[in-house]
Motif scaffolding. Structure first.
Motif, mmCIF file in Angstrom:
data_model
loop_
_atom_site.group_PDB
_atom_site.id
_atom_site.type_symbol
_atom_site.label_atom_id
_atom_site.label_comp_id
_atom_site.label_asym_id
_atom_site.label_seq_id
_atom_site.Cartn_x
_atom_site.Cartn_y
_atom_site.Cartn_z
ATOM 1 N N GLN A 159 0.827 -1.077 -0.035
ATOM 2 C CA GLN A 159 0.060 0.238 0.129
ATOM 3 C C GLN A 159 0.825 1.201 -0.120
ATOM 4 O OE1 GLN A 159 -3.804 0.344 2.099
ATOM 5 N NE2 GLN A 159 -2.939 -1.410 3.696
ATOM 6 N N THR A 160 0.378 2.393 -0.480
ATOM 7 C CA THR A 160 0.842 3.743 -0.288
ATOM 8 C C THR A 160 0.067 4.603 0.653
ATOM 9 O OG1 THR A 160 1.789 3.643 -2.584
ATOM 10 C CG2 THR A 160 1.564 5.836 -1.524
ATOM 11 N N GLY A 161 0.940 4.910 1.736
ATOM 12 C CA GLY A 161 0.245 5.765 2.735
ATOM 13 C C GLY A 161 0.560 7.307 2.695
ATOM 14 N N THR A 162 0.099 7.999 3.790
ATOM 15 C CA THR A 162 0.568 9.351 4.045
ATOM 16 C C THR A 162 1.054 9.276 5.443
ATOM 17 O OG1 THR A 162 -1.827 9.931 4.453
ATOM 18 C CG2 THR A 162 -1.323 10.290 2.311
ATOM 19 N N VAL A 163 1.501 10.541 5.810
ATOM 20 C CA VAL A 163 2.066 10.826 7.087
ATOM 21 C C VAL A 163 1.036 10.790 7.961
ATOM 22 C CG1 VAL A 163 4.417 11.757 6.442
ATOM 23 C CG2 VAL A 163 2.152 13.097 6.697
ATOM 24 N N ASN A 164 1.362 10.330 9.254
ATOM 25 C CA ASN A 164 0.311 10.575 10.659
ATOM 26 C C ASN A 164 -1.162 10.037 10.328
ATOM 27 O OD1 ASN A 164 0.231 11.535 13.222
ATOM 28 N ND2 ASN A 164 -0.969 13.353 12.557
ATOM 29 N N THR A 165 -0.985 8.638 9.699
ATOM 30 C CA THR A 165 -2.128 8.105 9.404
ATOM 31 C C THR A 165 -1.985 6.739 10.213
ATOM 32 O OG1 THR A 165 -1.787 7.630 7.313
ATOM 33 C CG2 THR A 165 -2.853 9.560 7.579
ATOM 34 N N THR A 166 -3.023 5.866 10.094
ATOM 35 C CA THR A 166 -3.003 4.207 10.381
ATOM 36 C C THR A 166 -3.567 3.686 9.088
ATOM 37 O OG1 THR A 166 -3.665 4.761 12.749
ATOM 38 C CG2 THR A 166 -3.984 2.425 11.825
ATOM 39 N N ILE A 167 -2.759 2.919 8.830
ATOM 40 C CA ILE A 167 -2.875 1.996 7.518
ATOM 41 C C ILE A 167 -3.124 0.590 8.066
ATOM 42 C CG2 ILE A 167 -1.808 1.361 4.989
ATOM 43 C CD1 ILE A 167 -2.187 4.541 5.442
ATOM 44 N N ASN A 168 -4.264 0.171 7.325
ATOM 45 C CA ASN A 168 -4.829 -1.324 7.843
ATOM 46 C C ASN A 168 -4.362 -2.272 6.527
ATOM 47 O OD1 ASN A 168 -5.711 -0.640 10.307
ATOM 48 N ND2 ASN A 168 -7.513 0.328 9.452
ATOM 49 N N TYR A 169 -4.272 -3.362 7.204
ATOM 50 C CA TYR A 169 -4.108 -4.646 6.316
ATOM 51 C C TYR A 169 -4.983 -5.839 6.737
ATOM 52 C CZ TYR A 169 0.179 -2.474 4.407
ATOM 53 O OH TYR A 169 1.082 -1.657 3.764
ATOM 54 N N GLN A 170 -5.344 -6.694 6.077
ATOM 55 C CA GLN A 170 -6.344 -7.778 6.225
ATOM 56 C C GLN A 170 -5.336 -9.067 6.341
ATOM 57 O OE1 GLN A 170 -9.319 -6.927 7.378
ATOM 58 N NE2 GLN A 170 -8.428 -4.777 6.983
ATOM 59 N N TYR A 171 -5.577 -9.796 7.377
ATOM 60 C CA TYR A 171 -5.074 -11.351 7.279
ATOM 61 C C TYR A 171 -5.836 -12.213 7.574
ATOM 62 C CZ TYR A 171 -5.474 -11.489 12.643
ATOM 63 O OH TYR A 171 -5.998 -11.476 13.666
ATOM 64 N N ALA A 172 -5.464 -13.356 7.026
ATOM 65 C CA ALA A 172 -6.009 -14.816 7.225
ATOM 66 C C ALA A 172 -5.159 -15.711 7.557
ATOM 67 C CB ALA A 172 -6.702 -14.985 5.740
ATOM 68 N N ILE A 173 -5.247 -16.240 8.511
ATOM 69 C CA ILE A 173 -4.462 -17.583 9.022
ATOM 70 C C ILE A 173 -5.157 -18.715 8.644
ATOM 71 C CG2 ILE A 173 -3.265 -18.302 11.236
ATOM 72 C CD1 ILE A 173 -3.293 -15.526 12.198
ATOM 73 N N THR A 174 -4.505 -19.684 8.380
ATOM 74 C CA THR A 174 -4.768 -21.108 7.933
ATOM 75 C C THR A 174 -4.465 -22.148 8.672
ATOM 76 O OG1 THR A 174 -5.434 -20.070 5.788
ATOM 77 C CG2 THR A 174 -5.420 -22.435 5.903
ATOM 78 N N ASP A 175 -5.152 -23.056 9.281
ATOM 79 C CA ASP A 175 -4.827 -24.368 9.709
ATOM 80 C C ASP A 175 -4.650 -25.378 8.509
ATOM 81 O OD1 ASP A 175 -4.570 -26.733 11.304
ATOM 82 O OD2 ASP A 175 -5.747 -26.073 12.670
ATOM 83 N N ASN A 176 -3.603 -25.839 8.346
ATOM 84 C CA ASN A 176 -3.106 -26.895 7.372
ATOM 85 C C ASN A 176 -3.215 -28.411 7.778
ATOM 86 O OD1 ASN A 176 -2.971 -24.606 5.273
ATOM 87 N ND2 ASN A 176 -0.886 -24.271 6.269
ATOM 88 N N ASP A 177 -3.402 -28.520 9.045
ATOM 89 C CA ASP A 177 -3.572 -29.823 9.657
ATOM 90 C C ASP A 177 -4.699 -30.549 8.742
ATOM 91 O OD1 ASP A 177 -1.851 -28.966 11.438
ATOM 92 O OD2 ASP A 177 -3.223 -28.747 13.031
ATOM 93 N N THR A 178 -4.103 -31.889 8.658
ATOM 94 C CA THR A 178 -5.000 -32.719 7.986
ATOM 95 C C THR A 178 -5.454 -34.157 8.790
ATOM 96 O OG1 THR A 178 -3.171 -34.183 6.906
ATOM 97 C CG2 THR A 178 -4.081 -32.347 5.731
ATOM 98 N N GLY A 179 -6.338 -34.826 8.490
ATOM 99 C CA GLY A 179 -6.649 -35.991 9.259
ATOM 100 C C GLY A 179 -7.902 -35.643 10.195
ATOM 101 N N THR A 180 -8.172 -36.602 11.151
ATOM 102 C CA THR A 180 -9.496 -36.479 11.959
ATOM 103 C C THR A 180 -9.068 -35.868 13.589
ATOM 104 O OG1 THR A 180 -9.223 -38.799 12.535
ATOM 105 C CG2 THR A 180 -10.526 -38.251 10.844
ATOM 106 N N ASN A 181 -9.992 -35.049 13.941
ATOM 107 C CA ASN A 181 -9.996 -34.811 15.432
ATOM 108 C C ASN A 181 -8.765 -33.884 15.659
ATOM 109 O OD1 ASN A 181 -12.393 -35.618 16.807
ATOM 110 N ND2 ASN A 181 -11.711 -37.543 16.335
ATOM 111 N N CYS A 182 -8.078 -33.212 14.765
ATOM 112 C CA CYS A 182 -7.158 -32.217 14.824
ATOM 113 C C CYS A 182 -7.436 -31.127 15.858
ATOM 114 C CB CYS A 182 -6.737 -31.524 13.721
ATOM 115 S SG CYS A 182 -6.206 -32.624 12.495
ATOM 116 N N PRO A 183 -6.667 -30.929 17.025
ATOM 117 C CA PRO A 183 -6.791 -29.903 18.005
ATOM 118 C C PRO A 183 -6.815 -28.439 17.316
ATOM 119 C CG PRO A 183 -4.497 -30.555 17.959
ATOM 120 C CD PRO A 183 -5.287 -31.704 16.902
ATOM 121 N N ALA A 184 -7.534 -27.668 18.097
ATOM 122 C CA ALA A 184 -7.405 -26.146 17.687
ATOM 123 C C ALA A 184 -5.822 -25.694 18.135
ATOM 124 C CB ALA A 184 -8.268 -25.112 18.539
ATOM 125 N N ARG A 185 -5.258 -24.833 17.060
ATOM 126 C CA ARG A 185 -4.080 -24.545 17.095
ATOM 127 C C ARG A 185 -4.132 -23.094 17.724
ATOM 128 N NH1 ARG A 185 -0.788 -27.330 13.209
ATOM 129 N NH2 ARG A 185 0.904 -25.826 14.219
#
Length: 464
Positions: free
Chosen positions: A301-327
């Motif tokens: 992104q391109t921003g200006t001075v004295n401002t807040t710039i926001n980015y969006q994230y998506a975190i993915t659990d890549n575990d496979t199989g059954t009954n995987c625990p929450a990370r």
């Protein structure tokens, strides 16, 4: 000192016909006070100051410490310390086991590799060393009620019964992309032989340990194969107390692994052993834990001075199989003094097929003299893996300068008086920068070389 003693002992033994290669491990016993070392024992798989680890594992014993022999023997057989483990959920609240934990070295009060010298190795460590015959180790993958015998009753292979389980292990899937097998180990102990001093709660209860078994143990002359994480971790089934001394599950109590949908209940004591009910609430656990991943949008992104710039994230659990625990993942982002950056939360919980979504905020400085592009690196991690990516931000030079000279006025402009008097002059400074530049601090100094002979001029304060 220890290395010098070892060298002299090796020379004396060789002169007496001792052949080092005929042995799987060598013990060196130093008389009490003969070596200036803070430890009572140390094995060659651990760092030994000024000593190169040889092909044959060795142990130093500092004084007459019989229980230390057992502890250090465990090390050269491939065991590390018997630890305890403390975990939290995504809100920071304590839970018995998650993927966000810390371990306490030597913490296990029921194992000679832990807090108490002289006790037996726990059942997980015995299994790791190949002590239990296959017929006497129950590997449980289906719900049912199982009988657990005392794991310290047999002290040699010929003392095991033809049937019956002296230890129970529950597979929990694999970590590191399938390389390392995870287990729960259930254990019963009696006060006999080396365990005569084991605390009462370990006798009456069922101990639960977590372990990650990677690589092969030190057996069959497989020298120096210290496993990457050949530790056991005692689970505290009583989180309300601040000790692991009451860690074992007692009669009528249930341990619930909320992340793996597993329940373990100690039903009671029978003549054959301890009766334990194991329930897989959503089927067997067969999870392969992989490194998580994170995506940032936009990546630039391109921003200006004295401002807040926001980015969006998506975190993915890549575990496979059954009954995987929450990370339960910690979130980190690099930051700079003039460019503070932060995730909207310090940790997140994710499951397969359910990404965690949120925002990263970057605050730009109040002025930017030269245009710049800053690159920010992110990291997400727990006990089982690390993921990360980067994003960037371009900030051009400030359109409004923030370095204008202030305007200075003096009041009164002229003063007069008699000898010995003190006079005050008020100085007013006007900040000519834009309001977007924020406050400025000015230092006031006076050059007395321009003062009249006999006069002294000095500032009374700095100006903000």
């Amino acid at each position: 000192y220890a290395s010098s003693w070892k060298m002299l002992a090796d020379q004396a033994a060789a002169a007496d016909g001792f052949i080092e290669s005929n042995y799987d491990g060598i013990f060196y016993n130093f008389p009490t006070g003969s070596v200036n070392c803070a430890w009572s024992g140390v094995a060659s798989e651990q760092p030994v100051p000024n000593t190169a680890t040889p092909e044959i594992p060795f142990v130093f014993i500092n004084g007459d410490w019989t229980p230390v022999y057992i502890h250090e023997l465990g090390h050269i057989l491939g065991l590390r310390h018997a630890n305890t483990i403390a975990c939290i959920d995504e809100n920071g609240d304590p839970v018995q086991l998650s993927t966000h934990c810390i371990s306490y070295e030597y913490g296990d009060p029921y194992d000679t590799m832990g807090a108490v010298d002289g006790l037996y190795f726990n059942s997980r460590n015995k299994d790791y060393l190949g002590f239990f015959p296959a017929r006497n180790m129950a590997t449980v993958t289906t719900s049912g009620t199982y009988i657990l015998k005392s794991g310290n009753a047999p002290i040699s292979q010929n003392q095991f019964a033809a049937t019956g389980s002296y230890a129970i292990r529950i597979p929990l899937g694999t970590s590191d992309g399938g390389e390392n097998q995870m287990y729960y180990y259930l254990e019963s102990r009696d006060p006999q032989k080396w365990d005569t001093s084991i605390p009462l709660l370990a006798q009456t209860g069922v101990s639960i340990r977590f372990a990650v078994n990677d690589t092969v143990p030190y057996i069959n002359n497989n020298k120096n194969t210290q496993a990457g994480d050949s530790r056991s971790y005692l689970i505290d089934t009583h989180l309300a107390t601040a000790t692991f001394d009451d860690a074992p599950l007692q009669i009528g109590e249930t341990y619930i692994d909320q992340y793996r949908n597993l329940k373990i209940t100690y039903m009671g004591q029978t003549s054959a052993g301890k009766s334990i009910k194991i329930e897989f609430m959503r089927g067997a656990i067969n999870c392969t834990m992989l490194a998580p991943s994170i995506a940032i949008t936009p990546s630039f992104q391109t921003g200006t001075v004295n401002t807040t710039i926001n980015y969006q994230y998506a975190i993915t659990d890549n575990d496979t199989g059954t009954n995987c625990p929450a990370r339960i993942l910690d979130t980190l982002v690099t930051t700079y003094p003039s460019y503070p950056a932060r995730f909207d939360r310090a940790r997140v919980a994710i499951r397969p097929n359910t990404p965690a979504l949120g925002q990263i905020a970057v605050t730009t400085p109040i002025q930017q003299i030269n245009a710049t592009v800053e690159i920010f690196n992110t990291a997400i991690h727990d006990m089982y893996g690390v993921g990360g990516t980067s994003f960037s931000l371009s900030v051009p030079s400030s359109t409004v300068p923030c370095a204008n000279r202030p305007t200075t006025t003096f009041s009164p402009a002229v003063v007069s008086g008699t000898a010995g008097q003190s006079k005050q002059i008020t100085i007013t400074l006007l900040n000519n920068n834009s309001s977007t530049c924020g406050n400025a601090n000015f230092s006031v100094a006076v050059d007395n070389m321009y003062a009249a002979s006999g006069w002294t001029v000095s500032p009374m304060a700095n100006i903000n």
